[in-house]
Write a protein that holds these residues in place. Structure first.
Motif, PDB file in Angstrom:
ATOM      1  N   ASP A 346      58.562  72.531  72.035  1.00  0.00           N
ATOM      2  CA  ASP A 346      57.215  72.468  71.446  1.00  0.00           C
ATOM      3  C   ASP A 346      56.719  71.022  71.326  1.00  0.00           C
ATOM      4  N   ARG A 347      57.646  70.100  71.279  1.00  0.00           N
ATOM      5  CA  ARG A 347      57.266  68.690  71.105  1.00  0.00           C
ATOM      6  C   ARG A 347      56.915  68.021  72.426  1.00  0.00           C
ATOM      7  N   ALA A 348      57.209  68.707  73.532  1.00  0.00           N
ATOM      8  CA  ALA A 348      56.887  68.125  74.840  1.00  0.00           C
ATOM      9  C   ALA A 348      55.389  68.259  75.092  1.00  0.00           C
ATOM     10  N   PRO A 349      54.830  67.386  75.915  1.00  0.00           N
ATOM     11  CA  PRO A 349      53.397  67.493  76.232  1.00  0.00           C
ATOM     12  C   PRO A 349      53.080  68.886  76.781  1.00  0.00           C
ATOM     13  N   SER A 350      52.004  69.505  76.269  1.00  0.00           N
ATOM     14  CA  SER A 350      51.767  70.925  76.531  1.00  0.00           C
ATOM     15  C   SER A 350      51.384  71.218  77.979  1.00  0.00           C
ATOM     16  N   VAL A 355      56.501  78.143  77.280  1.00  0.00           N
ATOM     17  CA  VAL A 355      57.586  79.105  77.087  1.00  0.00           C
ATOM     18  C   VAL A 355      56.955  80.492  76.994  1.00  0.00           C
ATOM     19  N   ILE A 356      57.341  81.385  77.921  1.00  0.00           N
ATOM     20  CA  ILE A 356      56.719  82.723  77.927  1.00  0.00           C
ATOM     21  C   ILE A 356      57.520  83.745  77.122  1.00  0.00           C
ATOM     22  N   SER A 369      62.435  81.565  78.671  1.00  0.00           N
ATOM     23  CA  SER A 369      61.886  81.520  80.025  1.00  0.00           C
ATOM     24  C   SER A 369      60.739  80.520  80.013  1.00  0.00           C
ATOM     25  N   ILE A 370      60.886  79.495  80.822  1.00  0.00           N
ATOM     26  CA  ILE A 370      59.969  78.357  80.765  1.00  0.00           C
ATOM     27  C   ILE A 370      59.103  78.350  82.025  1.00  0.00           C
ATOM     28  N   LEU A 371      57.826  78.626  81.836  1.00  0.00           N
ATOM     29  CA  LEU A 371      56.907  78.619  82.967  1.00  0.00           C
ATOM     30  C   LEU A 371      56.435  77.179  83.186  1.00  0.00           C
ATOM     31  N   VAL A 372      56.729  76.636  84.349  1.00  0.00           N
ATOM     32  CA  VAL A 372      56.455  75.225  84.615  1.00  0.00           C
ATOM     33  C   VAL A 372      55.142  75.121  85.395  1.00  0.00           C
ATOM     34  N   HIS A 373      54.205  74.306  84.871  1.00  0.00           N
ATOM     35  CA  HIS A 373      52.866  74.300  85.452  1.00  0.00           C
ATOM     36  C   HIS A 373      52.796  73.543  86.766  1.00  0.00           C
ATOM     37  N   GLU A 374      53.537  72.465  86.870  1.00  0.00           N
ATOM     38  CA  GLU A 374      53.467  71.699  88.122  1.00  0.00           C
ATOM     39  C   GLU A 374      54.858  71.387  88.642  1.00  0.00           C
ATOM     40  N   HIS A 422      59.770  65.310  82.258  1.00  0.00           N
ATOM     41  CA  HIS A 422      59.219  65.714  83.553  1.00  0.00           C
ATOM     42  C   HIS A 422      57.751  65.308  83.695  1.00  0.00           C
ATOM     43  N   SER A 423      57.411  64.792  84.858  1.00  0.00           N
ATOM     44  CA  SER A 423      55.993  64.530  85.100  1.00  0.00           C
ATOM     45  C   SER A 423      55.676  64.680  86.584  1.00  0.00           C
TER      46      SER A 423
END
Ligand SMILES: *Cc1c(COP(=O)(O)O)cnc(C)c1O
Length: 423
Positions: A346-350, A355-356, A369-374, A422-423
């Protein structure tokens, strides 16, 4: 529980963890430099308990020594070996001992149980399951429909997440049951969904389905050894699970099955029979009593004599669950461990990921389960390169399951740090 993102907090949690000694009972895989990997894929294949090697060796030694006499002379006689698994397995799923049998593998057990509990008629031929479902369950269900001469496209009813959502609302399951329940023969739902990690309200689903006259089966692949279960009390008709995920019984391990006693005692049910489902009192009368008399327990679904070499690891791993104080004790740590993981993420940049898995601990097991946007695949590979074992589900989800038996708060802290960078 108030968490802190400081590394020292994670280390302190580990020092205060009453289950911390259990990690040493497992073989932890290492990287080329000999450093322990962070193993968050116990939802896929649990780690090997060190005691397993000895338990398998014991059976090999007894076979070498006693050969056929091992059925009665082995340290744990093979004739009744499966009996030793019954009580510990029943404790895991909240069943009476005679409602449980360890046998076969999961999908095979689903088929055997459907042979009894999916008896479609023209008026009531449908099966309700969740989406996304594990493919093996879908194959099994659709093939059962075809086997009975029904069209799967007409008979399969899916409970899905709402548009734009990842998890399924209990209310929507009940709406389907209200609408179509009279045509639904069987509700075959997961306890915990493999993809999202959502823990379903098994008691509520069972009650709603049974009110409509449906039979209820639960696939506990991702629930057994992960979350507390009360199958008997919840009146679930039948269930099956595998033992190589949270139960740490090894690749392709002997699976489990549960049948509520109101069915387990019923000798009239149709089933696929074999000699190990026969009443032991007459099992060895063989050709003298050729008529099949099902034993009045879940053993009646057992077909062949049990694979002892494969059961030894299961016996060892079930004993570890008992030593740890059972699922209830493990669950206490699990809720904290996964809660801590969620807190750190939750503390990571949104914009990095979502997290789904449900946020409520009562609606999930240990997996997030972590949905990764990029660049999801890149992030997964970055974790892998850093020695964190997770798994990747196309197109963009990383599943990570910190388990209370052998994972630590510090491992969660280290994994979360890599994710947040991650970036
Ligand atoms: C792991 C899993 C399976 C695997 O089936 P096997 O018969 O053990 O190969 C099936 N269904 C679900 C839901 C699972 O999670």
């Amino acid at each position: 529980m108030t968490f802190s993102a400081a590394e020292e907090f994670a280390l302190q949690m580990d020092r205060e963890d009453s289950l911390r000694s259990f990690r040493a009972r497992f073989e932890i895989p290492t990287n080329a430099a000999g450093e322990a990997l962070i193993y968050f894929v116990g939802n896929s294949l649990g780690l090997m308990p060190k005691a397993t090697r000895q338990s398998v060796d014991q059976e090999l030694d007894d076979w070498a020594h006693f050969a056929v006499d091992g059925h009665f002379a082995a340290a744990t006689p093979w004739y009744s070996y499966h009996e030793t698994l019954r009580k510990p397995a029943a404790r895991l799923v909240g069943a009476l001992p005679h409602e449980v049998v360890c046998m076969n593998s999961l999908t095979v057990n689903l088929h055997l149980l459907m042979a009894t509990f999916y008896r479609p008629t023209k008026a009531r031929c449908k099966i309700l399951m969740e989406e996304p479902a594990f493919p093996s369950d879908t194959y099994a269900i659709r093939s059962q429909m075809v086997h009975h001469g029904f069209d799967p496209d007409q008979c399969l009813v899916l409970a899905r997440p709402r548009e734009g959502e990842a998890t399924i609302c209990q209310e929507d399951i009940e709406v389907i049951l209200d609408r179509e329940g009279d045509e639904i023969a069987l509700v075959l739902f997961a306890g915990v969904n493999f993809f999202t990690g959502q823990l379903f309200d098994i008691a509520a689903i069972t009650a709603a389905a049974q009110r409509k006259g449906c039979v209820v089966g639960i696939d506990l692949a991702h629930a057994a050894g992960n979350v507390p279960l009360q199958l008997h009390e919840w009146q679930v008709d039948f269930a099956a699970w595998c033992s190589y995920k949270y139960l740490n019984a090894g690749p392709g391990a002997v699976a489990g099955a549960y049948v509520h006693e109101r069915h387990a005692r019923n000798r009239e049910l149709p089933r696929f029979a074999g000699w190990w489902g026969n009443d032991p009192a007459t099992r060895f009368r063989m050709q003298l009593e050729p008529e099949f008399v099902p034993v009045q327990s879940a053993d009646a679904w057992q077909i062949s004599n049990p694979p002892i070499l494969a059961m030894a690891p299961l016996r060892t791993s079930l004993a570890i669950f008992d030593d740890a104080g059972g699922v209830a004790a493990l669950r206490q740590k699990s809720v904290r461990l996964t809660g801590y993981f969620q807190f750190l993420l939750d503390r990571a940049p949104s914009q990095l990921f979502t997290v789904i898995t449900p946020r409520e601990s009562g609606q999930r097991g240990c997996q997030l389960s972590i949905l990764v946007h990029e660049h999801p695949k890149e992030l997964f590979e970055k974790l892998e390169a850093a020695g964190v074992k997770t798994d990747f589900r196309e197109p963009n989800v990383i599943r990570a399951a910190p388990t209370p038996l052998y994972n630590t708060f510090h491992e969660v802290w280290r994994c979360a740090r890599i994710l947040a960078e991650h970036s």
